[in-house]
Write a protein that holds these residues in place. Sequence first.
Motif, mmCIF file in Angstrom:
data_model
loop_
_atom_site.group_PDB
_atom_site.id
_atom_site.type_symbol
_atom_site.label_atom_id
_atom_site.label_comp_id
_atom_site.label_asym_id
_atom_site.label_seq_id
_atom_site.Cartn_x
_atom_site.Cartn_y
_atom_site.Cartn_z
ATOM 1 N N ASP A 29 -70.147 9.899 -50.268
ATOM 2 C CA ASP A 29 -70.022 8.504 -50.681
ATOM 3 C C ASP A 29 -68.750 8.276 -51.495
ATOM 4 O O ASP A 29 -68.026 7.307 -51.283
ATOM 5 N N TYR A 30 -68.479 9.181 -52.419
ATOM 6 C CA TYR A 30 -67.262 9.090 -53.226
ATOM 7 C C TYR A 30 -66.024 9.142 -52.326
ATOM 8 O O TYR A 30 -65.091 8.353 -52.488
ATOM 9 N N SER A 31 -66.025 10.037 -51.358
ATOM 10 C CA SER A 31 -64.887 10.180 -50.447
ATOM 11 C C SER A 31 -64.652 8.915 -49.636
ATOM 12 O O SER A 31 -63.502 8.552 -49.367
ATOM 13 N N ARG A 32 -65.719 8.248 -49.235
ATOM 14 C CA ARG A 32 -65.558 6.992 -48.485
ATOM 15 C C ARG A 32 -64.835 5.948 -49.325
ATOM 16 O O ARG A 32 -63.958 5.244 -48.827
ATOM 17 N N ILE A 33 -65.201 5.860 -50.585
ATOM 18 C CA ILE A 33 -64.530 4.893 -51.458
ATOM 19 C C ILE A 33 -63.083 5.325 -51.685
ATOM 20 O O ILE A 33 -62.161 4.520 -51.580
ATOM 21 N N LYS B 2 -61.142 7.143 -49.824
ATOM 22 C CA LYS B 2 -60.341 6.997 -48.603
ATOM 23 C C LYS B 2 -59.920 5.552 -48.372
ATOM 24 O O LYS B 2 -58.948 5.295 -47.672
ATOM 25 N N SER B 3 -60.624 4.622 -48.959
ATOM 26 C CA SER B 3 -60.280 3.207 -48.787
ATOM 27 C C SER B 3 -59.261 2.743 -49.831
ATOM 28 O O SER B 3 -59.005 1.546 -49.955
ATOM 29 N N LYS B 4 -58.658 3.689 -50.565
ATOM 30 C CA LYS B 4 -57.784 3.308 -51.670
ATOM 31 C C LYS B 4 -56.560 2.502 -51.240
ATOM 32 O O LYS B 4 -55.947 1.836 -52.058
ATOM 33 N N ASP B 5 -56.206 2.523 -49.950
ATOM 34 C CA ASP B 5 -55.095 1.703 -49.489
ATOM 35 C C ASP B 5 -55.483 0.232 -49.373
ATOM 36 O O ASP B 5 -54.676 -0.652 -49.636
ATOM 37 N N SER B 6 -56.716 -0.042 -48.985
ATOM 38 C CA SER B 6 -57.170 -1.428 -48.845
ATOM 39 C C SER B 6 -57.945 -1.913 -50.071
ATOM 40 O O SER B 6 -58.108 -3.120 -50.259
#
Length: 102
Positions: free
Chosen positions: A32-36, A38-42
Amino acid sequence: MTAIKNLSRYVRSKNAGPFWMTIDIFCDSTEDYSRIKKSKDSLPEKVAALYEVDKDSMMFFFADDLLTVKISIPKEKPQGHKYESDMHSGQQFVRILELQID
């Protein structure tokens, strides 16, 4: 897409001084943490639109060991301003709960 509230164990907001507030997103799992993360560009654009601030004025911190994301956002009105409605920024996390993550 999944809402922040479904990727986190706990979300809170609080003052980070009179001119800033911080939102902490605590995750239970690395996935779950990785999903958030990974979205650090958007993520900055989405959060900026949600809180009506300039995306370049915010700060994002990713604490891998704690599975926690910290977002610092400038406050629209400083703490104690006569038109401020949340003196301790304790209710500001509610807006981010429905934010969709890819």
